[in-house]
Design an enzyme around this catalytic site. Sequence first.
Site, PDB file in Angstrom:
ATOM      1  N   LYS A  64       0.861  -1.192   0.000  1.00 43.92           N
ATOM      2  CA  LYS A  64       0.000   0.000   0.000  1.00 43.92           C
ATOM      3  C   LYS A  64       0.889   1.231   0.000  1.00 43.92           C
ATOM      4  O   LYS A  64       2.032   1.192   0.489  1.00 43.92           O
ATOM      5  CB  LYS A  64      -0.877   0.021   1.260  1.00 43.92           C
ATOM      6  CG  LYS A  64      -2.107   0.882   1.115  1.00 43.92           C
ATOM      7  CD  LYS A  64      -3.203   0.171   0.362  1.00 43.92           C
ATOM      8  CE  LYS A  64      -4.404   1.046   0.131  1.00 43.92           C
ATOM      9  NZ  LYS A  64      -5.495   0.304  -0.528  1.00 43.92           N
ATOM     10  N   ALA A 161     -16.044   6.532  -5.694  1.00 40.56           N
ATOM     11  CA  ALA A 161     -15.767   5.709  -6.880  1.00 40.56           C
ATOM     12  C   ALA A 161     -16.407   4.326  -6.779  1.00 40.56           C
ATOM     13  O   ALA A 161     -16.932   3.814  -7.771  1.00 40.56           O
ATOM     14  CB  ALA A 161     -14.256   5.572  -7.044  1.00 40.56           C
ATOM     15  N   GLY A 164     -20.660   4.717  -5.065  1.00 40.43           N
ATOM     16  CA  GLY A 164     -21.610   5.280  -6.033  1.00 40.43           C
ATOM     17  C   GLY A 164     -22.017   4.244  -7.066  1.00 40.43           C
ATOM     18  O   GLY A 164     -23.205   4.098  -7.403  1.00 40.43           O
TER      19      GLY A 164
HETATM   20  P1  NAD Z   1     -13.510   7.575  -2.799  1.00 42.87           P
HETATM   21  O1  NAD Z   1     -12.571   8.552  -2.209  1.00 42.87           O
HETATM   22  O2  NAD Z   1     -13.812   7.653  -4.260  1.00 42.87           O
HETATM   23  O3  NAD Z   1     -14.924   7.611  -2.034  1.00 42.87           O
HETATM   24  C1  NAD Z   1     -15.032   7.603  -0.646  1.00 42.87           C
HETATM   25  C2  NAD Z   1     -16.261   8.435  -0.324  1.00 42.87           C
HETATM   26  O4  NAD Z   1     -16.554   8.296   1.064  1.00 42.87           O
HETATM   27  C3  NAD Z   1     -16.068   9.925  -0.596  1.00 42.87           C
HETATM   28  O5  NAD Z   1     -17.158  10.388  -1.391  1.00 42.87           O
HETATM   29  C4  NAD Z   1     -16.069  10.550   0.811  1.00 42.87           C
HETATM   30  O6  NAD Z   1     -16.646  11.851   0.814  1.00 42.87           O
HETATM   31  C5  NAD Z   1     -16.908   9.576   1.565  1.00 42.87           C
HETATM   32  N1  NAD Z   1     -16.695   9.539   3.015  1.00 42.87           N
HETATM   33  C6  NAD Z   1     -15.529   9.587   3.714  1.00 42.87           C
HETATM   34  N2  NAD Z   1     -15.779   9.478   5.043  1.00 42.87           N
HETATM   35  C7  NAD Z   1     -17.125   9.340   5.171  1.00 42.87           C
HETATM   36  C8  NAD Z   1     -17.992   9.171   6.276  1.00 42.87           C
HETATM   37  N3  NAD Z   1     -17.544   9.118   7.550  1.00 42.87           N
HETATM   38  N4  NAD Z   1     -19.327   9.086   6.049  1.00 42.87           N
HETATM   39  C9  NAD Z   1     -19.820   9.133   4.794  1.00 42.87           C
HETATM   40  N5  NAD Z   1     -19.028   9.300   3.688  1.00 42.87           N
HETATM   41  C10 NAD Z   1     -17.711   9.391   3.893  1.00 42.87           C
HETATM   42  O7  NAD Z   1     -12.947   6.127  -2.396  1.00 42.87           O
HETATM   43  P2  NAD Z   1     -13.290   4.724  -3.090  1.00 42.87           P
HETATM   44  O8  NAD Z   1     -12.259   4.447  -4.113  1.00 42.87           O
HETATM   45  O9  NAD Z   1     -14.741   4.694  -3.444  1.00 42.87           O
HETATM   46  O10 NAD Z   1     -13.024   3.722  -1.879  1.00 42.87           O
HETATM   47  C11 NAD Z   1     -13.989   3.537  -0.853  1.00 42.87           C
HETATM   48  C12 NAD Z   1     -13.480   2.484   0.132  1.00 42.87           C
HETATM   49  O11 NAD Z   1     -13.274   1.256  -0.559  1.00 42.87           O
HETATM   50  C13 NAD Z   1     -12.124   2.828   0.772  1.00 42.87           C
HETATM   51  O12 NAD Z   1     -12.106   2.379   2.101  1.00 42.87           O
HETATM   52  C14 NAD Z   1     -11.120   2.043  -0.043  1.00 42.87           C
HETATM   53  O13 NAD Z   1      -9.978   1.714   0.697  1.00 42.87           O
HETATM   54  C15 NAD Z   1     -11.929   0.811  -0.379  1.00 42.87           C
HETATM   55  N6  NAD Z   1     -11.496   0.147  -1.603  1.00 42.87           N
HETATM   56  C16 NAD Z   1     -11.495   0.817  -2.791  1.00 42.87           C
HETATM   57  C17 NAD Z   1     -11.093   0.156  -3.951  1.00 42.87           C
HETATM   58  C18 NAD Z   1     -11.135   0.842  -5.306  1.00 42.87           C
HETATM   59  O14 NAD Z   1     -11.083   0.146  -6.321  1.00 42.87           O
HETATM   60  N7  NAD Z   1     -11.255   2.150  -5.387  1.00 42.87           N
HETATM   61  C19 NAD Z   1     -10.671  -1.173  -3.884  1.00 42.87           C
HETATM   62  C20 NAD Z   1     -10.707  -1.837  -2.655  1.00 42.87           C
HETATM   63  C21 NAD Z   1     -11.117  -1.170  -1.506  1.00 42.87           C
END
Ligand code: NAD
Length: 329
Positions: A64, A161, A164
């Site tokens: 990471k 990401a 949604g």
């Molecule tokens: P992102 O930054 O696109 O979206 C995260 C969203 O959560 C943002 O819109 C933010 O405003 C919101 N947020 C943050 N704290 C919050 C809270 N306390 N209450 C409500 N909303 C809150 O991130 P992402 O890429 O969608 O990732 C989301 C989660 O999934 C993360 O924990 C990430 O580690 C995990 N993840 C993502 C991926 C990936 O492919 N992007 C893969 C594996 C795991």
Amino acid sequence: MVRDRCAAAVAVIAVHDTSLGPAHGGIRRWPYPTFAAAVSDVVALAQAMTWKCALAGVPAGGGKAVILDRPDLDRGAAYRLVGRALAQLGGRFFTGPDVGTTAADLDVVAGETSFVATQGGGAGDLGMATARGVFAAMQALAAHLGTDLRGMRIAVQGVGAVGGRLAELLHVAGAELVLSDLDHDRARQVAAAVGAAVVDGDAILTAPCDVFAPCALGGVLTPAVAERLPARGVCGAANNIFTGPDAARVLHDRGIVAVPDFVANAGALIAGATFHLAGAAVPPERIDAIGATATEVLNRARAADLPPSEVALVMAQERVARAREERHT
Ligand code: NAD
């Protein structure tokens, strides 16, 4: 730790275990309160990646990267810094998206190194890959609970990401949605598209639902939150959702079934690693297979009367230990 010459950008890169193959892990950009907080987060996230690779059957290890965000951060410089560090690692670490990192940021990294999955570079939409995998895990959870997603009430925390897109998939499957996001405009936008109700802040943790889907940050399920969570199941994208094993136990003792995060959220890893290691786009069925893994973990956990996270951790550790032994024989 890496930083640029004038220390305007600081990042930490962690590699946890490479018994199964080169480290894979996304880049998180976050305003950590202290350097120590960033280090402890990156180490926990890299470790979770090791277990994720093992259970997803991906020949890769855990890594990471985190960038310490701050109001005056030169974002381009920060992502170039990480790109240069990965170039120096020479393929021992492949990266992709995580919280705070967009497709445009990954393009900046790609200016410095080829060890990064970019949408334009052929890896596809990794946020969508993760959402698809969480959706498959959620179908498995629904079946485990003796039902399906149609009409189920699902509370999604964070609609970025992954969250949604997950909300879109759940809407098409006929689920009823309630969601929250710290970014109120984003919450309203997604809610309008999928006909969801919106709640503010922590109200999502007490919104009555069938399944709670944490898709924001980790550490959201403390023992106290687990004690009150008004759900039958938990399944989401966020990494390290429990503050510790105690919180997972509380849910289990209340009969709430939680799909381990490192099982459900492996979609981007599977897509990114297939692209890096095999040079090919991932077949969707490969991501949908997360559903079968979730079913296996939930069945074993039910039979052993243990929290699914404990069972999945043992399964993953056994696979890594086997790979380590094979390497040394
Ligand atoms: P992102 O930054 O696109 O979206 C995260 C969203 O959560 C943002 O819109 C933010 O405003 C919101 N947020 C943050 N704290 C919050 C809270 N306390 N209450 C409500 N909303 C809150 O991130 P992402 O890429 O969608 O990732 C989301 C989660 O999934 C993360 O924990 C990430 O580690 C995990 N993840 C993502 C991926 C990936 O492919 N992007 C893969 C594996 C795991």
